[in-house]
Enzyme design. Structure first.
Site, mmCIF file in Angstrom:
data_model
loop_
_atom_site.group_PDB
_atom_site.id
_atom_site.type_symbol
_atom_site.label_atom_id
_atom_site.label_comp_id
_atom_site.label_asym_id
_atom_site.label_seq_id
_atom_site.Cartn_x
_atom_site.Cartn_y
_atom_site.Cartn_z
ATOM 1 N N ASP A 62 0.830 -1.201 0.000
ATOM 2 C CA ASP A 62 0.000 0.000 0.000
ATOM 3 C C ASP A 62 0.865 1.252 0.000
ATOM 4 O O ASP A 62 1.972 1.248 -0.549
ATOM 5 C CB ASP A 62 -0.942 -0.049 1.220
ATOM 6 C CG ASP A 62 -2.286 0.565 0.921
ATOM 7 O OD1 ASP A 62 -2.345 1.796 0.797
ATOM 8 O OD2 ASP A 62 -3.284 -0.175 0.805
ATOM 9 N N HIS A 103 -4.096 5.058 4.144
ATOM 10 C CA HIS A 103 -4.762 3.829 3.691
ATOM 11 C C HIS A 103 -4.101 2.556 4.217
ATOM 12 O O HIS A 103 -4.752 1.678 4.792
ATOM 13 C CB HIS A 103 -4.755 3.850 2.157
ATOM 14 C CG HIS A 103 -5.696 2.910 1.510
ATOM 15 N ND1 HIS A 103 -5.316 1.670 1.043
ATOM 16 C CD2 HIS A 103 -7.002 3.022 1.233
ATOM 17 C CE1 HIS A 103 -6.359 1.070 0.499
ATOM 18 N NE2 HIS A 103 -7.395 1.868 0.599
ATOM 19 N N SER A 278 -11.466 -1.848 -0.262
ATOM 20 C CA SER A 278 -10.154 -1.666 0.363
ATOM 21 C C SER A 278 -10.146 -2.198 1.787
ATOM 22 O O SER A 278 -9.164 -2.745 2.261
ATOM 23 C CB SER A 278 -9.802 -0.178 0.444
ATOM 24 O OG SER A 278 -9.390 0.299 -0.794
#
Length: 521
Positions: A62, A103, A278
């Site tokens: 990520d 994230h 996600s």
């Protein structure tokens, strides 16, 4: 599958004391925030078996991981981590005023946030390790960076979690390039000291106007594609649908969009608003980490079989009523949106404990149609391949895992084309749905491997039917150039050595179907 039948002694269990645990409805759904009680990952049934993810490492591929976060730092595996964006061993997220690079840290907390430490919530596999692979935060992505990320420390990393893919604009058709594809194949063949790395992929956030079979990462048979449901059982508005999705986990709440996934955030903070597919993929990675602790000898294929056999329909439903739950030829229930259902950690851990590795896998090229044929609006083109599934050859198979229709076709408007594949046992998979935003009239699909999991455990011999048609009010035309049918599975029946302790389980249903088949051979 009733977990207690597979477990000798369930340990007494208490809820984690972490302050955000009550917001983690995907771990324990009591009906909070308008959710449906008991619609969750059933992790407490896994924890009660003493399984919490010990000795398993999940890499978060990520934008970096805040490995100094107090809820993550003791479960951080520095040796397995790397920053491919700046080429150093410290995958810390790059600072921005808008917290854009939060994230990866949020995904990491879903897997391995610590328990009972008074900080944020708790991870699905709270005693497992997480590695950070920073590779997303850069001006452009290269095949080499992707390949290096997927092949990083394959014997230290068990599971790779990816919550990214091609653009979710409903018109892109894209997938891994050569080096990345080789890295994934090497990972499943050689990683984890030969047992195979597990690559978990988010199915995508393109909504009903996209199709995840046009995403070559999520639709790969080497990856486990995970979709999401929200806390009352319906699909999220951003969920893509496709026949390659294996199972589902959870994203945000229905009534209140702020009721997302509660997890760790940048700079020691916590959040309750993480969402999207996600958020779904790391939950699946956490469940798989629990299964790997329960049985460290599980291969990458065993994980997929366990996911199919223990996922539950529960109360998942398509909000628009397009996709219904359907039974395949051996009694496995599937849905075009949710795959085989929501992952059940308790059932998966219990079955993992008594699991026997599935037989060797073969790849059979079952036949091709190479005659160019026109397609036009108002009439379906129907193609058939009759196959004995390589009977008598080294690659003979009798029990299916993944099936691919490798297709070359073009159209005056690619987005109006729909493709359906029907197995000899009558299971119909929509392998390509209408994509309203896809105006392509030039590229079409070239040897594109549309994949379905819906025929899992079926028998491949017989007639396979491919139907191509236009779903459009405007007349469209095209040419169907080639279809090759690729079958993947085993020659030997996969579940013969497993004891069936619950007569109502999927395992019992499939074993019964297979045993009646074996008698006929």
């Amino acid at each position: 599958m009733r977990v207690e039948n597979l477990v000798d002694s369930i340990q007494p269990h208490r809820d984690p004391t972490d302050p955000y645990f009550s917001y983690q409805w995907y771990l324990k759904n009591t009906g909070q925030n308008g959710g449906k009680a008991k619609l969750d990952l059933n992790v407490e049934a896994a924890w009660a078996q003493g399984v919490t993810g010990k000795n398993v490492t999940t890499a978060i591929m990520d934008d970096g991981v805040d490995y100094m976060h107090p809820d993550l730092k003791f479960n951080y595996n520095a040796k397995a981590s790397y920053d491919f964006s700046s080429n150093d061993p410290y995958p810390y997220p790059r600072y921005t005023d808008d917290w854009f690079n939060s994230h990866g840290t949020r995904c990491a907390g879903e897997v391995a946030a610590a328990r009972d430490n008074g900080i944020c919530g708790v991870g699905v596999a709270y005693d497992s390790k997480i590695a950070g692979i920073r590779m997303l935060d850069q001006p452009y992505m290269t095949d080499l960076i992707e390949a290096n990320s997927m092949g990083h420390e394959p014997n230290l990393i068990d599971i790779y979690s990816a919550s990214w893919g091609p653009t979710d604009d409903g018109k892109t058709v894209d997938g891994p390039r050569n080096a990345t594809m080789r890295a994934i194949v090497r990972g499943v063949n050689e990683g984890r000291n030969g047992l195979g790395n597990i690559y978990v992929w988010a199915s995508g956030d393109g909504g009903e106007d996209d199709d995840c079979n046009c995403d070559g990462y999520a639709a790969s048979m080497w990856t486990v594609s995970i979709n999401s449901a929200i806390n009352d059982g319906q699909n999220a508005h951003y969920d893509e649908s496709c026949s390659s999705t294996l199972a589902s986990t959870f994203s945000n709440g229905a009534k209140d969009p702020n009721t997302g996934v509660a997890t760790t955030d940048l700079y020691g903070k916590c959040t309750t608003t993480h969402s999207g597919t996600s958020a779904a993929a790391p939950e699946a990675a956490g469940v798989f980490a629990l299964a790997l602790e329960a049985n460290p000898q599980l291969s990458w294929r065993d994980i997929q079989h366990l996911a199919v056999l223990t996922s539950k329909r529960n109360s998942l439903f398509d909000a628009k009523g397009r996709f219904h739950w359907t039974m395949n030829g051996v009694g496995l229930e599937f849905n075009h949106l949710f795959g085989f259902g929501v992952l059940d950690a308790g059932a998966m851990v219990a079955l993992a404990k008594q699991w026997k590795t599935v037989p060797p896998r073969y790849h059979c090229e079952a036949g091709s149609v190479t005659k160019m044929q026109p397609i036009s609006s108002g009439k379906s083109l129907v193609l058939k391949i009759e196959t004995k599934a390589c009977e008598g050859e080294a690659t003979e198979l009798r029990y299916l895992e993944h099936v691919q229709a490798v297709v070359t076709v073009n159209a005056s408007r690619r987005g109006d084309l729909e493709l359906y594949l029907t197995s000899p046992m009558g299971t119909k998979s929509m392998i390509l749905s209408k994509r309203p935003n896809d105006d392509d009239s030039h590229d079409g699909f070239t040897k594109w491997p549309f994949m379905t999991t819906h025929t899992w455990a079926e028998y491949p011999q017989g007639t396979w039917i491919l139907e191509a048609r236009f779903n459009s009010l405007t007349p469209q035309t095209g040419f169907f150039k080639e279809w090759t049918l690729m079958l993947h599975g085993t020659k030997e029946p996969p579940y013969t050595e497993l004891a069936v302790l619950d007569p109502h389980s999927k395992l019992a249903i499939v074993k019964k179907a297979h045993e009646s088949r074996i008698k006929r051979y």
